[in-house]
Scaffold this motif. Structure first.
Motif, PDB file in Angstrom:
ATOM      1  N   GLY A  48       0.936  -8.324   4.025  1.00  0.00           N
ATOM      2  CA  GLY A  48       1.359  -6.980   3.630  1.00  0.00           C
ATOM      3  C   GLY A  48       0.578  -6.457   2.440  1.00  0.00           C
ATOM      4  N   GLY A  49       1.093  -5.357   1.825  1.00  0.00           N
ATOM      5  CA  GLY A  49       0.413  -4.746   0.685  1.00  0.00           C
ATOM      6  C   GLY A  49       0.375  -3.237   0.825  1.00  0.00           C
ATOM      7  N   LYS A  50      -0.451  -2.622  -0.037  1.00  0.00           N
ATOM      8  CA  LYS A  50      -0.524  -1.154  -0.064  1.00  0.00           C
ATOM      9  C   LYS A  50      -1.453  -0.608   1.024  1.00  0.00           C
ATOM     10  CE  LYS A  50       0.272  -0.433  -4.989  1.00  0.00           C
ATOM     11  NZ  LYS A  50      -0.381  -0.094  -6.275  1.00  0.00           N
ATOM     12  N   VAL A  51      -0.990   0.414   1.711  1.00  0.00           N
ATOM     13  CA  VAL A  51      -1.823   1.059   2.735  1.00  0.00           C
ATOM     14  C   VAL A  51      -1.779   2.577   2.576  1.00  0.00           C
ATOM     15  CG1 VAL A  51      -1.606  -0.794   4.459  1.00  0.00           C
ATOM     16  CG2 VAL A  51       0.074   1.054   4.423  1.00  0.00           C
ATOM     17  N   MET A  52      -2.806   3.246   3.075  1.00  0.00           N
ATOM     18  CA  MET A  52      -2.852   4.714   3.011  1.00  0.00           C
ATOM     19  C   MET A  52      -3.477   5.283   4.287  1.00  0.00           C
ATOM     20  SD  MET A  52      -6.104   5.606   0.565  1.00  0.00           S
ATOM     21  CE  MET A  52      -6.553   7.104   1.451  1.00  0.00           C
TER      22      MET A  52
END
Ligand code: T6T
Length: 315
Positions: A151-155
């Protein structure tokens, strides 16, 4: 051809099948208006249109604006309306701005078939044919998830708000991210369909969120610029990019590893069905008002399989 009919691939998402008409009763004139000229997606669509037109015995002319921009597409639509072709196949560049110009085309007596994008109330159109864009956005998230299991940050890198296709892809992606607690959605950037702008936006996004792990680039030009921005920041190993579309440039980026997965549409099939629905509407045949075509997720693993090769855009 980009992989054939809508229901050929059993792994593909739900697609609508259409009744293909026989030869047209006369040599109808069909005008195809692209979202933008010179875009591999519309070039592949044009191939599908021309092949089907030759089969059914009708004549096609193609033109498109130099940018994906309603202020440039509208004058083309207005001049086409004055010529009263039998049918107009068009990818409208904005849901609001292209509504009344297209209503006027239909009122002028030309059959209108929407290919790819739509407008806010497409009831003037005989048929509207598009990819499963929401499903494609969702599939893009699944691809990012496979590449980043922790997982983590996505844009999202999109084009402009008000384009039905990229808005739907963004919605499919956003809803999927928000339902997964391992991922954090940091927002959407609009690159105006310009790779250089997408690259600059990517640079500033990486300054703001240095720990970003994934970007969904909602079309061909957004993916090109996103890859440039990530490469310039030397973040290629950390930031996985999933792009939409599979023209020659995107396939090269996939091979080079600057983009990690592609959601390939079926532009030639959309074009083929566009001609089918126009001829059916003109000859009183069977018209399907809303047609959905499928997509294929291509990665380095399946790119050289028959399925991957069938999904790559041909021109
Ligand atoms: O992704 C396609 C098309 O589906 C979209 O509506 C606009 O951008 C493309 O033409 C790719 O550049």
């Amino acid at each position: 051809a980009d992989g054939g009919g809508a229901s050929v691939d059993p792994a593909a998402p739900a697609a609508t099948s259409v009744t293909v008409p026989g030869k047209a009763s006369k040599n109808y004139s069909i005008q195809f208006i692209q979202g933008v000229a010179g875009d591999e997606f519309y070039i592949s669509m044009q191939c599908g249109i021309e092949a089907e037109a030759a089969k059914l015995g009708v004549t096609v002319n193609t033109q498109g604006p130099q940018k994906f921009d309603p202020t440039l597409q509208r004058p083309i639509v207005d001049s086409v309306r004055a010529n009263k072709p039998d049918a107009v196949l068009i990818a409208p560049t904005d849901v609001t701005a292209m509504q009344s110009p297209l209503e006027a085309v239909a009122q002028g007596g030309s059959k209108v078939v929407l290919v790819d994008t739509t407008t806010e109330d497409p009831s003037y159109a005989a048929s509207a044919i598009a990819s499963d864009n929401i499903g494609g956005g969702k599939a893009a998230f699944e691809a990012i998830k496979q590449l980043n299991p922790d997982g983590g940050k996505v844009m999202i890198m999109s084009t402009d708000p008000g384009i039905s296709t990229t808005d739907a892809r963004a919605k499919g992606f956003e809803d999927a991210v928000k339902a997964d607690s391992k991922f954090q959605y940091v927002g959407i950037q609009y690159s105006h369909n310009d790779p250089a702008t997408a690259a600059n936006l990517m640079t500033s996004s990486l300054q703001k969120d240095a720990d970003l792990v994934g970007v969904f680039a909602a079309n061909l030009f957004a993916a090109e610029g996103t890859a440039t921005g990530v490469r310039q920041a030397n973040k290629g190993a950390q930031v996985k990019i999933v792009g939409f579309d599979a023209g020659p440039g995107q396939v090269k980026a996939l091979r080079d590893g600057t983009v990690n997965a592609l959601v390939a549409q079926q532009p030639a099939t959309i074009g083929q069905y566009g001609v089918d629905m126009a001829v059916a509407a003109l000859d009183g045949g069977q018209v399907t008002p809303k047609v959905q075509t499928g997509f294929t997720v291509i990665t380095k693993e399946n790119l050289d399989t028959p399925e991957g090769q069938a999904a790559v855009y041909k021109s």
